[in-house]
Design a protein around this motif. Structure first.
Motif: not given
Length: 183
Positions: A39-41, A167-169
């Motif tokens: 989620q971008g983190a 959501t998940i890179g």
């Protein structure tokens, strides 16, 4: 003694010193880590169980080789939900594919450094991977740092809703810091 005999004698003395790379034992304080995004983190993780057979000589790359086996169930990120999800069928599927395996196919000089070319088998899929290699000799011991980026979907890691790269890179950075002792 003729010059030819002397030259052959010297060649036989020098040949064993240059024929092979040094074999190393990986010390327990070595690390094998990864960095992904959720989620971008950004989050970091590590594999707590792996075996590595390392033969390396920066002056004789042709004789050098890496053979690394990783216990995928040993992945930890510090997040309980993620740590329970990684070994599941949705990600590593450690029931079917308990290990990842990397073996070098060759080395090449690249700029000021070295690249290890090899094959990574993960989740039942084998693909070529390049590792950036930094070797630091010491007095008796040495350290070896490697880094690469692996696209998890190339290996089928993350199925169903977990294929969504928003959501998940997809890109996962992999790095290792190996403390080495000569055998």
């Amino acid at each position: 003694m003729t010059r030819t005999t002397l030259a052959l004698g010297l060649a036989f003395l020098i040949l064993p010193m240059t024929a092979g790379a040094a074999d190393y034992t990986v010390q327990p304080a070595s690390t094998l880590g990864f960095t992904g995004t959720f989620q971008g983190a950004t989050f970091d993780g590590s594999f707590n169980k792996f075996n590595a057979a390392i033969s390396y000589d920066p002056a004789n790359l042709a004789a050098s080789k890496f053979d690394v086996t990783v216990d995928l169930a040993s992945a930890t990120t510090g997040d309980n939900d993620r740590d329970h999800a990684l070994p599941s069928a949705d990600f590593f599927d450690t029931a079917k594919f308990p290990q990842a395996h990397f073996v070098t196919t060759g080395f090449a000089k690249a700029g000021n450094g070295v690249v290890a070319n090899g094959s990574l088998t993960l989740h039942g899929v084998t693909k070529p991977v390049q590792l950036k290699v930094t070797f630091t000799p010491g007095s008796g011991a040495a350290s070896l740092d490697v880094a690469t980026v692996v696209n998890r979907l190339d290996f089928g890691v993350g199925s169903g809703e977990y294929k969504d790269t928003s959501t998940i890179g997809n890109a996962v950075k992999v790095n290792a810091h190996l403390l080495l002792q000569p055998k």
